[in-house]
Design an enzyme around this catalytic site. Sequence first.
Site, PDB file in Angstrom:
ATOM      1  N   CYS A   2       0.660  -0.924   0.237  1.00 45.98           N
ATOM      2  CA  CYS A   2      -0.372   0.011  -0.418  1.00 45.98           C
ATOM      3  C   CYS A   2       0.805   1.040   0.194  1.00 45.98           C
ATOM      4  O   CYS A   2       2.195   1.255   0.904  1.00 45.98           O
ATOM      5  CB  CYS A   2      -1.208   0.131   1.294  1.00 45.98           C
ATOM      6  SG  CYS A   2      -1.965  -1.389   1.115  1.00 45.98           S
ATOM      7  N   ARG A  27       3.497  -0.174  -5.343  1.00 40.96           N
ATOM      8  CA  ARG A  27       3.041  -0.396  -3.641  1.00 40.96           C
ATOM      9  C   ARG A  27       2.162  -1.520  -3.327  1.00 40.96           C
ATOM     10  O   ARG A  27       1.772  -1.960  -1.878  1.00 40.96           O
ATOM     11  CB  ARG A  27       3.470   0.593  -2.439  1.00 40.96           C
ATOM     12  CG  ARG A  27       4.579   1.332  -2.904  1.00 40.96           C
ATOM     13  CD  ARG A  27       4.491   2.182  -1.906  1.00 40.96           C
ATOM     14  NE  ARG A  27       4.263   1.975   0.367  1.00 40.96           N
ATOM     15  CZ  ARG A  27       5.798   1.280  -0.021  1.00 40.96           C
ATOM     16  NH1 ARG A  27       6.736   1.665   0.238  1.00 40.96           N
ATOM     17  NH2 ARG A  27       4.982   0.740   1.559  1.00 40.96           N
ATOM     18  N   TRP A  75      -2.904  -2.193  -1.176  1.00 37.98           N
ATOM     19  CA  TRP A  75      -2.775  -4.319  -1.831  1.00 37.98           C
ATOM     20  C   TRP A  75      -3.115  -4.668  -0.392  1.00 37.98           C
ATOM     21  O   TRP A  75      -3.332  -4.538   0.540  1.00 37.98           O
ATOM     22  CB  TRP A  75      -0.862  -4.237  -1.750  1.00 37.98           C
ATOM     23  CG  TRP A  75      -0.660  -5.703  -1.918  1.00 37.98           C
ATOM     24  CD1 TRP A  75      -0.746  -6.459  -3.255  1.00 37.98           C
ATOM     25  CD2 TRP A  75      -0.126  -6.954  -1.270  1.00 37.98           C
ATOM     26  NE1 TRP A  75       0.045  -7.511  -3.722  1.00 37.98           N
ATOM     27  CE2 TRP A  75       0.552  -8.178  -1.664  1.00 37.98           C
ATOM     28  CE3 TRP A  75      -0.959  -6.853   0.413  1.00 37.98           C
ATOM     29  CZ2 TRP A  75       0.071  -9.165  -1.134  1.00 37.98           C
ATOM     30  CZ3 TRP A  75       0.302  -8.332   0.909  1.00 37.98           C
ATOM     31  CH2 TRP A  75       0.073  -9.480  -0.180  1.00 37.98           C
ATOM     32  N   ASN A 101      -1.245   1.881   5.115  1.00 38.51           N
ATOM     33  CA  ASN A 101      -0.408   0.820   5.046  1.00 38.51           C
ATOM     34  C   ASN A 101      -0.524  -0.482   6.152  1.00 38.51           C
ATOM     35  O   ASN A 101       0.450   0.762   6.913  1.00 38.51           O
ATOM     36  CB  ASN A 101       1.268   1.470   4.447  1.00 38.51           C
ATOM     37  CG  ASN A 101       2.295   0.682   3.752  1.00 38.51           C
ATOM     38  OD1 ASN A 101       2.131  -0.555   3.594  1.00 38.51           O
ATOM     39  ND2 ASN A 101       3.438   1.106   3.791  1.00 38.51           N
ATOM     40  N   GLY A 102      -0.271  -1.057   6.009  1.00 36.58           N
ATOM     41  CA  GLY A 102       0.111  -2.402   7.696  1.00 36.58           C
ATOM     42  C   GLY A 102      -1.136  -3.335   7.835  1.00 36.58           C
ATOM     43  O   GLY A 102      -1.860  -3.236   7.013  1.00 36.58           O
ATOM     44  N   GLU A 483      16.610 -17.556  -9.661  1.00 36.78           N
ATOM     45  CA  GLU A 483      16.072 -16.086  -9.638  1.00 36.78           C
ATOM     46  C   GLU A 483      15.118 -15.819 -11.392  1.00 36.78           C
ATOM     47  O   GLU A 483      14.367 -15.694 -11.853  1.00 36.78           O
ATOM     48  CB  GLU A 483      17.291 -15.079  -9.993  1.00 36.78           C
ATOM     49  CG  GLU A 483      16.684 -13.673 -10.462  1.00 36.78           C
ATOM     50  CD  GLU A 483      16.179 -12.746  -9.224  1.00 36.78           C
ATOM     51  OE1 GLU A 483      15.873 -13.362  -8.165  1.00 36.78           O
ATOM     52  OE2 GLU A 483      15.781 -12.023  -9.738  1.00 36.78           O
ATOM     53  N   LYS A 487      11.164 -15.070 -11.378  1.00 33.55           N
ATOM     54  CA  LYS A 487      10.629 -13.297 -12.811  1.00 33.55           C
ATOM     55  C   LYS A 487       9.980 -14.025 -13.823  1.00 33.55           C
ATOM     56  O   LYS A 487       8.682 -13.548 -14.396  1.00 33.55           O
ATOM     57  CB  LYS A 487      12.058 -13.361 -13.472  1.00 33.55           C
ATOM     58  CG  LYS A 487      13.050 -12.259 -12.765  1.00 33.55           C
ATOM     59  CD  LYS A 487      12.932 -10.915 -12.271  1.00 33.55           C
ATOM     60  CE  LYS A 487      12.404 -10.973 -11.470  1.00 33.55           C
ATOM     61  NZ  LYS A 487      12.779 -10.715  -9.995  1.00 33.55           N
ATOM     62  N   GLU A 490       6.352 -14.157 -11.542  1.00 33.90           N
ATOM     63  CA  GLU A 490       5.930 -13.348 -11.646  1.00 33.90           C
ATOM     64  C   GLU A 490       5.124 -12.853 -12.482  1.00 33.90           C
ATOM     65  O   GLU A 490       4.367 -12.120 -12.772  1.00 33.90           O
ATOM     66  CB  GLU A 490       6.632 -12.547 -10.018  1.00 33.90           C
ATOM     67  CG  GLU A 490       8.150 -11.822 -11.227  1.00 33.90           C
ATOM     68  CD  GLU A 490       9.009 -11.175  -9.395  1.00 33.90           C
ATOM     69  OE1 GLU A 490      10.083 -11.137  -9.598  1.00 33.90           O
ATOM     70  OE2 GLU A 490       8.391  -9.964  -8.741  1.00 33.90           O
ATOM     71  N   HIS A 506      17.216 -36.823  -9.162  1.00 34.19           N
ATOM     72  CA  HIS A 506      15.857 -37.331  -8.052  1.00 34.19           C
ATOM     73  C   HIS A 506      14.796 -36.547  -7.357  1.00 34.19           C
ATOM     74  O   HIS A 506      13.701 -36.453  -7.086  1.00 34.19           O
ATOM     75  CB  HIS A 506      16.616 -36.636  -6.561  1.00 34.19           C
ATOM     76  CG  HIS A 506      18.001 -37.071  -6.741  1.00 34.19           C
ATOM     77  ND1 HIS A 506      18.519 -38.110  -6.203  1.00 34.19           N
ATOM     78  CD2 HIS A 506      18.935 -36.491  -6.742  1.00 34.19           C
ATOM     79  CE1 HIS A 506      19.462 -38.344  -6.055  1.00 34.19           C
ATOM     80  NE2 HIS A 506      20.148 -36.700  -7.060  1.00 34.19           N
ATOM     81  N   LYS A 605       5.261  -4.000  -4.806  1.00 33.14           N
ATOM     82  CA  LYS A 605       6.963  -3.945  -3.911  1.00 33.14           C
ATOM     83  C   LYS A 605       8.003  -4.233  -3.135  1.00 33.14           C
ATOM     84  O   LYS A 605       8.892  -4.573  -2.994  1.00 33.14           O
ATOM     85  CB  LYS A 605       7.435  -2.934  -5.144  1.00 33.14           C
ATOM     86  CG  LYS A 605       8.657  -2.168  -4.553  1.00 33.14           C
ATOM     87  CD  LYS A 605       9.228  -3.059  -6.232  1.00 33.14           C
ATOM     88  CE  LYS A 605      11.062  -2.693  -5.868  1.00 33.14           C
ATOM     89  NZ  LYS A 605      11.928  -3.815  -7.435  1.00 33.14           N
TER      90      LYS A 605
HETATM   91  O1  M6R Z   1      13.360  -4.829  -0.839  1.00 36.40           O
HETATM   92  P1  M6R Z   1      13.839  -6.220  -0.664  1.00 36.40           P
HETATM   93  O2  M6R Z   1      14.674  -6.547  -1.530  1.00 36.40           O
HETATM   94  O3  M6R Z   1      13.968  -6.850   0.955  1.00 36.40           O
HETATM   95  O4  M6R Z   1      12.606  -7.255  -1.066  1.00 36.40           O
HETATM   96  C1  M6R Z   1      13.347  -8.394  -1.191  1.00 36.40           C
HETATM   97  C2  M6R Z   1      11.626  -9.160  -1.959  1.00 36.40           C
HETATM   98  O5  M6R Z   1      10.068  -9.038  -1.707  1.00 36.40           O
HETATM   99  C3  M6R Z   1      11.891  -8.934  -3.422  1.00 36.40           C
HETATM  100  O6  M6R Z   1      13.271  -8.915  -3.824  1.00 36.40           O
HETATM  101  C4  M6R Z   1      11.380 -10.051  -4.967  1.00 36.40           C
HETATM  102  O7  M6R Z   1      11.010 -11.413  -4.297  1.00 36.40           O
HETATM  103  C5  M6R Z   1      11.167  -9.596  -5.709  1.00 36.40           C
HETATM  104  N1  M6R Z   1      11.017  -7.639  -5.885  1.00 36.40           N
HETATM  105  C6  M6R Z   1      10.942 -10.143  -6.836  1.00 36.40           C
HETATM  106  O8  M6R Z   1      11.050  -9.795  -7.884  1.00 36.40           O
END
Ligand code: M6R
Length: 610
Positions: A2, A27, A75, A101-102, A483, A487, A490, A506, A605
């Site tokens: 948020c 956010r 969010w 937010n929270g 990673e 990507k 998501e 395995h 984010k």
């Molecule tokens: O801000 P941070 O690096 O602590 O965030 C951690 C994860 O939420 C973040 O890396 C997330 O996995 C990525 N945005 C994914 O692309």
Amino acid sequence: MCGIIGYTGHRPAVPFIIEGLRRLEYRGYDSSGVCYAQSGRLNVVRAEGKLALLEDKLANMEVSLATTGMGHTRWATHGAPTENNAHPHRSSRGELCLVHNGIIENYQEHKNALIGKGYCFSSDTDTEVLVNLIADERAAGMPLLQAFANALKKAQGAFALALMSPEEPDVVYAARHSAPLLLGIGQGENFVASDIPAFLPYTRDVVFLEDGEIVRITPGTWQVFSIESLEPLDKRTHHIEWDLQAAQKGGFKHFMLKEIFEQPRVIADCMAGRVDMARREVSIPELADANIPSRLRIVACGTSFHAGLWAAPLFETWAGIPTTVEIASEFRYRSPLLEAGEAVLVISQSGETADTLAALRIAREKDCPVIGVCNVVGSSIAREADAVVFTQAGPEISVASTKALSSQMTALLLMALYWGHRRGVLPAGVMQEALHGLSSLPGHMENSLPALREQAKGLARRYSACKGMFFLGRGQSFPLALEGALKVKELSYIHAEGYAAGEMKHGPIALIEPDFLSFFLAPHDALFAKSKSNLEEVQARSGPVIVLTNPHTEGKELRAAETWTLPEAWGPLNGFLMLCALQLFSYETATCLGKDVDQPRNLAKSVTVE
Ligand code: M6R
């Protein structure tokens, strides 16, 4: 999660708030709303869905006279993403409005008590409970500031809030506990927001609010108070150096693409002031006074966790420091044993990730020194760690992290060199080779990116219809495989898994069929032959394969595979180019499938909730 924004000043508040919300939309973007004071009343307009739908509603309303207001982009945590649950929320008698937010963890007990007192609720949110709790304090005769503080003392959880009342129509109150909130100081206008870009066109003078603080802003004044005592507090103003350009798309179709193409500069910026090429030395001034840990515990989430996995072997082989890497949400709930001499290294782009922040606090409670590797200056993690190495990547807006990871890998690699050198254990030749390779990496990457994008496009066209994908690697390619899978998941919503290539036999190999892609990361290194065997095992079962590799491994050896050949770099530096290729593949796959690259579904984010 948020984004919140508050404004009071001389310009029309509503267009400003909408513009600010657009820069906070990363956010959260499942609903949005504004509150503005006009003709002595607080007006609230909310809409389900993206911000554009709120704008459509406002287009037919006369809002130009309002010069104080606040907004929210959501969010969802409590209640579905509907208009009814969108913020701002009003108290049941309509006198107060709140954006949040929270999460308020003990909202149910307060809700029950408030219902007993005759308060009514029209949403499923914890925020509506909190605004009524404030209203209840106000009804008991407390001045608004006191009422706000009293209610916050009863609330458990995480919050960044902005509050308005028609009693003080040109005032915005705001408060924080475990969620980001900043105060922007202008000329005849003041701002509060979850993140700097929200008000950056209007001021670069910022005050970072701490947990347990309330601020009251009017057009010409601002004052921060302690929630506990309501004592006024002295706060330092910081001047932000980066400009709005850094937070805009700069001609690229998406923030993600822009941020992928920024990586050469980000790597160079992260080295600046730390690498002395003439003397072949690395210095990390932020760590100069800290003891070198005898053991390292890296703790992070998501992409930042992958950075830690990638860097762990460098700390071990270059600096001789035994290193383990843990997911923050696991670390925080398992009473970890931390040894004397050990340090916890938290990695976080945002510096606000709730689980990582909790891990930091646990380590500090156990008297274990904490080193942060962070991008956002002034973030909670940056402020609470004993020492911070800033990654200097500039604002990362795209929800999918890209340049933050390159900058983290660069900073961690430099730390391993620095500690290895200081401890006198750095293997011969490594400093020379690493710095030589690093100095040419940005140029190398810049030259490669346009071609990589074209290759990624072609592959995405051929493979985006696959029903699933494996990303497979060994050694330092394994975290990058994780990673790559993250990507694709998501952005494209294709089920993708990252695996250590040797693990395929395995169990996972059972999934291989003609429409299940295996994307191998097989650079020209000591493990190439092993990865090649795993790749052939997949091909023998009619699974399509893409292999990301270097020129020396091309040709007969990989005849049957779809090879994607990257220019070769020195040792671990190969990972940077492989990372770009993976990012571009996921970007192009999502684009091919028509997905919303910068705002993937269900995500936000900055993950400031558990
Ligand atoms: O801000 P941070 O690096 O602590 O965030 C951690 C994860 O939420 C973040 O890396 C997330 O996995 C990525 N945005 C994914 O692309």
